[in-house]
Design an enzyme around this catalytic site. Structure first.
Site, mmCIF file in Angstrom:
data_model
loop_
_atom_site.group_PDB
_atom_site.id
_atom_site.type_symbol
_atom_site.label_atom_id
_atom_site.label_comp_id
_atom_site.label_asym_id
_atom_site.label_seq_id
_atom_site.Cartn_x
_atom_site.Cartn_y
_atom_site.Cartn_z
ATOM 1 N N THR A 345 0.825 -1.215 0.000
ATOM 2 C CA THR A 345 0.000 0.000 0.000
ATOM 3 C C THR A 345 0.860 1.267 0.000
ATOM 4 O O THR A 345 2.068 1.210 0.131
ATOM 5 C CB THR A 345 -0.919 0.008 1.235
ATOM 6 O OG1 THR A 345 -0.124 -0.274 2.387
ATOM 7 C CG2 THR A 345 -1.997 -1.028 1.129
ATOM 8 N N ASP A 346 0.172 2.416 -0.131
ATOM 9 C CA ASP A 346 0.885 3.702 -0.161
ATOM 10 C C ASP A 346 0.898 4.360 1.208
ATOM 11 O O ASP A 346 0.999 5.582 1.313
ATOM 12 C CB ASP A 346 0.205 4.658 -1.144
ATOM 13 C CG ASP A 346 0.011 4.048 -2.503
ATOM 14 O OD1 ASP A 346 1.001 3.590 -3.066
ATOM 15 O OD2 ASP A 346 -1.131 4.011 -2.989
ATOM 16 N N SER A 371 1.343 8.510 5.150
ATOM 17 C CA SER A 371 0.728 8.470 3.838
ATOM 18 C C SER A 371 1.817 8.867 2.859
ATOM 19 O O SER A 371 2.317 9.977 2.909
ATOM 20 C CB SER A 371 -0.432 9.457 3.772
ATOM 21 O OG SER A 371 -0.788 9.646 2.433
ATOM 22 N N ARG A 372 2.191 7.915 1.996
ATOM 23 C CA ARG A 372 3.326 8.211 1.121
ATOM 24 C C ARG A 372 2.982 9.204 0.025
ATOM 25 O O ARG A 372 3.867 9.747 -0.607
ATOM 26 C CB ARG A 372 3.888 6.909 0.532
ATOM 27 C CG ARG A 372 4.718 6.193 1.569
ATOM 28 C CD ARG A 372 5.146 4.810 1.163
ATOM 29 N NE ARG A 372 5.209 3.985 2.344
ATOM 30 C CZ ARG A 372 4.822 2.735 2.411
ATOM 31 N NH1 ARG A 372 4.333 2.134 1.340
ATOM 32 N NH2 ARG A 372 4.902 2.072 3.538
ATOM 33 N N VAL A 373 1.690 9.429 -0.201
ATOM 34 C CA VAL A 373 1.323 10.461 -1.171
ATOM 35 C C VAL A 373 1.339 11.817 -0.474
ATOM 36 O O VAL A 373 1.726 12.826 -1.044
ATOM 37 C CB VAL A 373 -0.054 10.142 -1.787
ATOM 38 C CG1 VAL A 373 -0.506 11.261 -2.690
ATOM 39 C CG2 VAL A 373 0.016 8.835 -2.565
#
Ligand SMILES: Nc1ncnc2c1ncn2[C@@H]1O[C@H](COP(=O)(O)OP(=O)(O)OP(=O)(O)O)[C@@H](O)[C@H]1O
Ligand SMILES: [Mg+2]
Length: 519
Positions: A345-346, A371-373
């Site tokens: 997941t991101d 949250s990598r975004v």
């Protein structure tokens, strides 16, 4: 003279052409049918011999209308995962090939319905209206069809939207021990989509029937079923159904995404899915690996979650945001399935049982969540007010742990802790109380403007509520900034600060000598 011969000829001609026509019009109603026999049946699976041509993943039909999926394809026999009740099946029963793979009904007729992974209604509201079907296993969109994640998916939860923002097309894992509020976060997010033009699919896997009934009732009571499809496999359903459920639900969601819609899908939860798959694999004698899971346990989840994406404008611009839920045991996020999912997941929202017990709800452990975004998924105006709250909050959490030892604190540390405690208080949120973007912004302005630092700690939540109420009074021009890519102007900031100051004022003690406003 030749009249009789001629008439005989005509008669024969007529008769033969009649026969010709009849032969031409006759289409034999025979179709080749490949039939094999059941050699053994166990719970949820069966072995079948005599179907050498069967393909991997092909649907096969047992007596009584029970379907199964060819899972292990060997030269002399196949291992089949059953999608229905196996109690009436016997060794020796006939099994028929269907020549097709498993599919589900899709389309707008499913919205508002509660169905099983085969598309059969579970809500007693008649048959599901649908003209189209899609296979449950579909390839993920190729890289070139995908666009960057740029539009936020508002969960309505301050702690998530401000600190761990999720974008449309992102995959964000929700993980934590049992009963820590994992489902609550997902359900709140669905409820918050009422004015966001996002369709939702809630896929319940292996939960108690009573829990699912509660969720459906809650969604219905809040009008959320008007844009939601619920796909359910209960704990006592065959493991084969639990295994196909998330793929079927994803095909339902993808159909909307491919029509250009923004879609949110919740898998609640993939722990049960992984267990169902392990059960089937062990029954089919596939070699067990770590924690007895089969070797392809990573692949079953990665091929599922790869289907969530944001499509480019040339492909309709739709998006599929996935919120998979995973249950940890004794806070062990390094167990096999949780680590797999963390890497697929991101980002992840980690829920802490300790925070849950202390009543800090939602019990999000900000330090372990990511949250990598990230900020890309926030509108510029929102990002400007949320600022570096996450960093400040993480620093506070560390300092607070340190301060517990009773060390004497200097003025600066004291101020950081006081501020952090107020941030934590204001981030608390009950279930089904999603905050709109304007409400969130006003609370964040009050936090970053240090307006709440002068409010006694026990009044902070009330002040937060007052801020949320005051958001209704924000000018439309300012509100509009938060739903577009506009920057926040100096004038807007002044307006926000003014409204926030006015809302908080009644909770601040009047400035008097010696009264610092600390609690
Ligand atoms: N923000 C909140 N405020 C108040 N109560 C909450 C909040 N979030 C969750 N709860 C309550 O906590 C309990 C557990 O929540 P929930 O069922 O979402 O947890 P879960 O982690 O999904 O549990 P399970 O492991 O059983 O699936 C529920 O009774 C729910 O009402
Ligand atoms: Mg749950």
């Amino acid at each position: 003279m030749n009249n009789p011969t001629e008439s005989l000829h005509t008669i024969f001609d007529r008769a033969f052409s009649g026969v010709d026509r009849a032969v031409g019009a006759f289409a034999p109603r025979m179709a080749p049918r490949e039939v094999g026999t059941v050699t053994s049946v166990s719970v949820g699976t069966a072995k079948v011999a005599g179907l050498p041509g069967v393909g991997f993943d092909e649907l096969v039909k047992f007596p009584g209308g029970v379907y199964g999926i060819a899972f292990n394809v060997d030269a002399d026999q196949i291992g089949v995962v059953l999608l229905g009740d196996c109690r009436h099946l016997h060794a020796g029963d006939e099994v028929e090939r269907t020549g097709r793979v498993m599919d589900v009904p899709v389309g707008a007729g499913l919205i508002g319905r509660v169905i099983d992974p085969l598309g059969a209604p579970l809500d007693g509201r008649g048959p599901v209206a649908s003209t189209e079907r899609l296979p449950i296993e579909r390839p993920a969109p190729p890289i070139m069809n995908r666009a960057r994640v740029s539009v936020p998916l508002q969960t309505g939860l301050l702690v998530v939207d401000a600190l761990i923002p999720i974008g449309r097309g992102q995959r964000e894992l929700i993980l934590g021990d049992r009963q820590t509020g994992k489902s609550a976060i997902a359900i709140d997010t669905i409820v918050n989509q009422h004015d966001q033009n996002v369709l939702c699919v809630y896929c319940a896997i292996g939960q108690r029937a009573s829990s699912v009934a509660k969720v459906v009732a809650a969604l219905r009571a809040r009008g959320a079923m008007e844009y939601t499809v619920v796909v359910v496999v209960e704990g006592n359903d065959p493991p084969g159904l639990a295994y196909i459920a998330p793929y079927a639900a994803t095909s339902i969601a993808e159909h909307f995404m491919e029509a250009g819609r923004d879609v949110l899908i919740v898998y609640d939860d993939l722990t049960h899915h992984a267990r169902a798959y392990r059960e089937l694999s062990l029954l089919l004698r596939r070699p067990p690996g770590r924690e007895a899971f089969p070797g392809d346990i990573f692949y079953i989840h990665s091929r599922l979650l790869e289907r969530a994406t944001h499509l480019g404008a040339d492909f309709g611009g739709g998006s599929l945001t996935a919120l998979p839920v995973i249950e940890t045991e004794a806070q062990d996020i390094s167990a096999y399935v949780p680590t797999n999912l963390i890497s697929i997941t991101d980002g992840q929202i980690y829920l802490s049982p300790t925070l849950f017990e202390l009543g800090t709800l939602p019990a999000v452990d900000v330090g372990k969540s990511v949250s990598r975004v990230g900020g890309q998924a926030q509108r510029p105006a929102y990002r400007a007010v949320a600022g570096d709250l996450k960093l400040a909050y993480a620093q506070f959490a560390e300092l607070e742990a340190f301060a517990k030892f009773g060390t004497r604190l200097d003025e600066h540390t004291r101020a950081v802790i006081d501020h952090g405690q107020r941030v934590r208080a204001v981030l608390k949120q009950a279930e089904f109380e999603p905050a709109s973007v304007a409400e969130q912004v006003l609370v964040l302005v009050a936090l970053t403007g240090r307006l709440l630092d002068r409010v006694p700690l026990d009044k902070v939540r009330d002040a937060g509520r007052a801020l949320r109420t005051a958001a209704a009074g924000l000018p439309a021009a300012v509100r509009q900034r938060f739903s577009s890519d506009d920057e926040l102007g100096a004038e807007d900031r002044r307006t926000l600060l003014e409204v926030a100051t006015r809302a908080v004022a009644p909770f601040q003690p009047p400035p008097a000598p010696g009264a610092e406003g600390r609690s």
